[in-house]
Design a protein around this motif. Structure first.
Motif, mmCIF file in Angstrom:
data_model
loop_
_atom_site.group_PDB
_atom_site.id
_atom_site.type_symbol
_atom_site.label_atom_id
_atom_site.label_comp_id
_atom_site.label_asym_id
_atom_site.label_seq_id
_atom_site.Cartn_x
_atom_site.Cartn_y
_atom_site.Cartn_z
ATOM 1 N N VAL A 69 -32.561 -36.075 -65.672
ATOM 2 C CA VAL A 69 -32.296 -37.343 -64.992
ATOM 3 C C VAL A 69 -31.603 -38.362 -65.902
ATOM 4 O O VAL A 69 -30.722 -39.095 -65.458
ATOM 5 C CB VAL A 69 -33.612 -37.930 -64.422
ATOM 6 C CG1 VAL A 69 -33.384 -39.292 -63.799
ATOM 7 C CG2 VAL A 69 -34.215 -36.974 -63.405
ATOM 8 N N VAL A 70 -31.984 -38.395 -67.164
ATOM 9 C CA VAL A 70 -31.478 -39.430 -68.065
ATOM 10 C C VAL A 70 -29.972 -39.322 -68.365
ATOM 11 O O VAL A 70 -29.290 -40.352 -68.365
ATOM 12 C CB VAL A 70 -32.325 -39.490 -69.354
ATOM 13 C CG1 VAL A 70 -31.688 -40.371 -70.398
ATOM 14 C CG2 VAL A 70 -33.728 -39.983 -69.010
ATOM 15 N N ILE A 73 -27.807 -41.162 -65.814
ATOM 16 C CA ILE A 73 -28.099 -42.595 -65.864
ATOM 17 C C ILE A 73 -27.450 -43.205 -67.104
ATOM 18 O O ILE A 73 -26.843 -44.277 -67.049
ATOM 19 C CB ILE A 73 -29.630 -42.844 -65.856
ATOM 20 C CG1 ILE A 73 -30.208 -42.442 -64.499
ATOM 21 C CG2 ILE A 73 -29.950 -44.306 -66.183
ATOM 22 C CD1 ILE A 73 -31.723 -42.430 -64.452
ATOM 23 N N TRP A 76 -23.695 -43.534 -66.592
ATOM 24 C CA TRP A 76 -23.406 -44.669 -65.709
ATOM 25 C C TRP A 76 -23.534 -45.991 -66.466
ATOM 26 O O TRP A 76 -22.674 -46.865 -66.358
ATOM 27 C CB TRP A 76 -24.349 -44.641 -64.500
ATOM 28 C CG TRP A 76 -24.199 -45.837 -63.616
ATOM 29 C CD1 TRP A 76 -23.221 -46.089 -62.710
ATOM 30 C CD2 TRP A 76 -25.078 -46.960 -63.576
ATOM 31 N NE1 TRP A 76 -23.429 -47.300 -62.104
ATOM 32 C CE2 TRP A 76 -24.569 -47.859 -62.619
ATOM 33 C CE3 TRP A 76 -26.250 -47.285 -64.248
ATOM 34 C CZ2 TRP A 76 -25.190 -49.060 -62.326
ATOM 35 C CZ3 TRP A 76 -26.869 -48.485 -63.965
ATOM 36 C CH2 TRP A 76 -26.333 -49.362 -63.007
ATOM 37 N N LYS A 77 -24.598 -46.121 -67.272
ATOM 38 C CA LYS A 77 -24.792 -47.351 -68.049
ATOM 39 C C LYS A 77 -23.662 -47.546 -69.058
ATOM 40 O O LYS A 77 -23.200 -48.666 -69.270
ATOM 41 C CB LYS A 77 -26.145 -47.333 -68.765
ATOM 42 C CG LYS A 77 -27.323 -47.550 -67.826
ATOM 43 C CD LYS A 77 -28.630 -47.558 -68.547
ATOM 44 C CE LYS A 77 -28.958 -48.846 -69.200
ATOM 45 N NZ LYS A 77 -29.132 -50.012 -68.369
#
Length: 160
Positions: A69-70, A73, A76-77
């Motif tokens: 999952v990380v 994310i 995207w960040k």
């Protein structure tokens, strides 16, 4: 050091006195480690680390989530925020990324967590700003510690 001022999002902000300037480029591995530590601290604070019935307290579940999952994310960040230039002073914190500068006073900081490889500055309004130790030289690290001791902020230590 010289006083500098910036007009930031409708507010006039002054970084007076000594300033610490740090350029931060985040890395996926340290982001994962930071999340792992924050999750552990949160679970200890809520006594959830003792609840073996909760799948979230199982190390394998945490590892899978951090591995799968990380990364998206984090990507995207990085697209949204990218490389950051921080300035810390007695007045507060400013962060410039992608041409935009945001400023927060120390009263807008909920607390600062000292993790294994980074400081995590958590804001009262939500959100957080990690500052990896590797981005600071010895003098900057010492200056930052002195600054934290002189401003109204709660400092949390890592869970053991």
């Amino acid at each position: 050091m010289a006083m500098t001022s910036k007009h930031i999002q409708g507010a006039y902000v002054e970084h007076t006195g000594p300033r610490i300037e740090i350029d931060v480029s985040y890395q996926l591995a340290e982001y994962r480690q930071l999340l792992h530590e924050v999750i552990a601290m949160d679970m200890v604070a809520r006594n959830e680390h003792l609840n073996r019935a909760s799948p979230w307290s199982w190390p394998i579940v945490q590892s899978v989530v951090l591995a799968i999952v990380v990364p998206p994310i984090f990507a995207w960040k990085m697209l949204r925020v990218g490389r950051c230039a921080f300035v810390f002073s007695a007045a507060g914190i400013s962060r410039t990324s992608k041409g935009r500068t945001a400023f927060r006073t120390w009263h807008q900081v909920k607390h600062v967590q000292r993790l294994q490889a980074a400081y995590l500055i958590e804001l009262v309004e939500g959100g957080a700003m990690p500052i990896p130790f590797r981005e600071m030289d010895t003098e900057q690290h010492q200056q930052f510690e002195r600054l934290l001791a002189s401003v109204p902020v709660v400092i949390l230590e890592p869970a053991h």
